[in-house]
Design an enzyme around this catalytic site. Structure first.
Site: not given
Length: 451
Positions: A226, A358, A151, A260
């Site tokens: 992750e 973040e 996906k 990231c």
């Protein structure tokens, strides 16, 4: 249908069908049916298939790069030099691990310890490194003998279609690889909860990762995550400050700041902060927001208007908290496209939101520290632990500091990225590892046979 929007032109460039839970069930059922035969194939045969996937990606490198630039705004030069070569390296690293004897049986006393395919894998991937993260999940799962249902992000689905063509051309049998487009709340959640899925490998936000884990826990399936990051670049007092800052800015702004593991926190000795800021501003000035399809562009747009607004909101928050805005800001740098001005903050403290959360955009926070212990404390002060860096004139001193950082990867003095070394995070940056033999571990089971 899901419309694919070019974030530079704001125009629709394609559509894909929005999948349903019924589509997920069909794909998983096909994968489960195809799994036994694929699991029984020789390891050597699977390694050859992986090599052909790497060759197929190389052959279609230009098409893949231009597609990623169009659908998610990564600069074409970065796409050509990183977004395609990294997946090729990852695939070849997996094949290397197979050929080096990854599946060799081990004898422990009277036990024969064997590795076996885990079963049906659900791979749920992000938009920022679409090809890399798809390959990092799909290829080791196929190499392990698993069947895979992918996906991809609905924001970068066209790259997934190209990968599906490469996988089919490499000789992966029908049903062993399935692709279902759709949104996370519909297709992603259906995959995570499906009782016939044995492993879920997810890359995305920490919030979404928690949701995936909760759904998967109902059937006690294995989950590899992750997730987000807030990586620190620790510049020690004996380092070449100019070089460290320039490399740090490049890392923080790579892929439009949408990475990231980007070093979004620059930690410098307090008495050299002004020098570091001057260098950072000079470096940031070279990142002029522009059309990412042009070869000279270093900084493209955010992937969506919502992501642009989120990043701008963080810039406003930084100003409100008292950080010193030394470059960039909230004003739109272009008339069209979801661009954000490259931004540098000074006088940032570790308790500020911009130093803890973040941002996922071209925003660099410079944090002064008093001594090495203070620098390590600041570096380890977030909920994340994915990437990081240390710069020092003394490699052994840098190594000592790197070992104190609670993070999954640390680069010393700008060392190169390694697509065969384990990639993953500590704490809320996730669990599990990708790439090479460590990536294969996520998709295999270990069985003990006593004799």
């Amino acid at each position: 249908m899901i419309e694919v929007v070019n974030p530079t032109t704001e125009e629709v460039i394609g559509t894909v069908r929005a999948g349903t839970p019924g589509d997920v069930d069909t794909a998983v059922t096909r994968a489960a049916a195809a799994f036994p035969a694929w699991a029984a194939t020789a390891v050597e045969e699977r390694a050859e298939v992986v090599r052909r996937i790497a060759e197929g990606l190389t052959a279609r490198a230009d098409e893949l790069a231009s597609t990623m630039t169009a659908e998610m705004g990564t600069p074409i030069t970065f796409a050509t030099k990183v977004q395609v070569p990294n997946p090729v390296g990852i695939a070849n690293g997996v094949a290397d691990a197979l050929e080096a004897g990854y599946f060799t049986d081990e004898v422990i006393g009277n036990s024969l310890v064997v590795r076996e395919p885990a079963g049906v894998v659900a791979a749920i991937t992000p938009w920022n490194f679409p090809l890399q993260q798809m390959v990092a999940k799909v290829v080791p799962a196929l190499a392990a003998g698993d069947a895979v249902v992918l996906k991809p992000s609905e924001l970068a689905p066209l790259t997934a279609d190209l990968l599906a063509e490469v996988v089919a051309a490499a000789g992966v049998p029908h049903g062993v690889f399935e692709l279902v487009h759709g949104t996370g709340p519909v297709v992603g959640e259906a995959l995570a909860a499906h009782p016939r899925v044995d492993v879920v490998s997810f890359t995305g936000s920490t919030r979404a990762g928690r949701r995936v884990s909760a759904l998967a826990a109902e059937t006690v399936k294995r989950v590899a995550l992750e997730l987000g990051g807030k990586s620190a670049n620790v510049v020690l007092d004996d380092a070449d400050l100019g070089r460290a800052v320039k490399i740090g800015v490049a890392n923080a702004f790579m892929n439009n700041g949408q990475a990231c593991s980007a070093w979004t926190r620059l930690l410098v000795p307090a008495d050299r902060q002004e020098e570091a800021l001057a260098t950072a501003v000079a470096a940031a000035a070279k990142y002029v927001p522009d059309d990412p399809a042009r070869s000279g562009t270093r900084l493209g747009p955010a992937v969506t208007a919502a992501q642009r607004d989120r990043v701008v909101g963080y810039i406003r928050r930084g100003v409100e908290e008292g950080a010193r805005l030394v470059h960039g800001g909230v004003d739109a740098p272009t008339e069209r496209g979801f661009h954000v001005a490259p931004t540098v903050f000074g006088d940032v403290t570790s308790d500020m939101v911009i130093a803890q959360e973040e941002i996922f955009g071209p925003v660099l926070s410079v944090l002064p520290y008093t001594d090495v212990d203070d620098a390590v404390r600041i570096a380890n002060s977030t909920i994340y632990g994915l990437g990081g860096a240390v710069f020092s004139a003394d490699p052994e001193r840098a190594l000592a500091v790197a070992k104190r950082l609670r993070t999954g990867q640390v680069d010393i003095n700008g060392a190169a990225f390694n697509t065969s070394a384990p990639f993953g995070g500590y704490r809320q940056s996730g669990n599990g590892r990708e790439f090479g033999r460590y990536g294969l571990d996520e998709f295999t089971e270990v069985k003990s046979i006593q004799r």
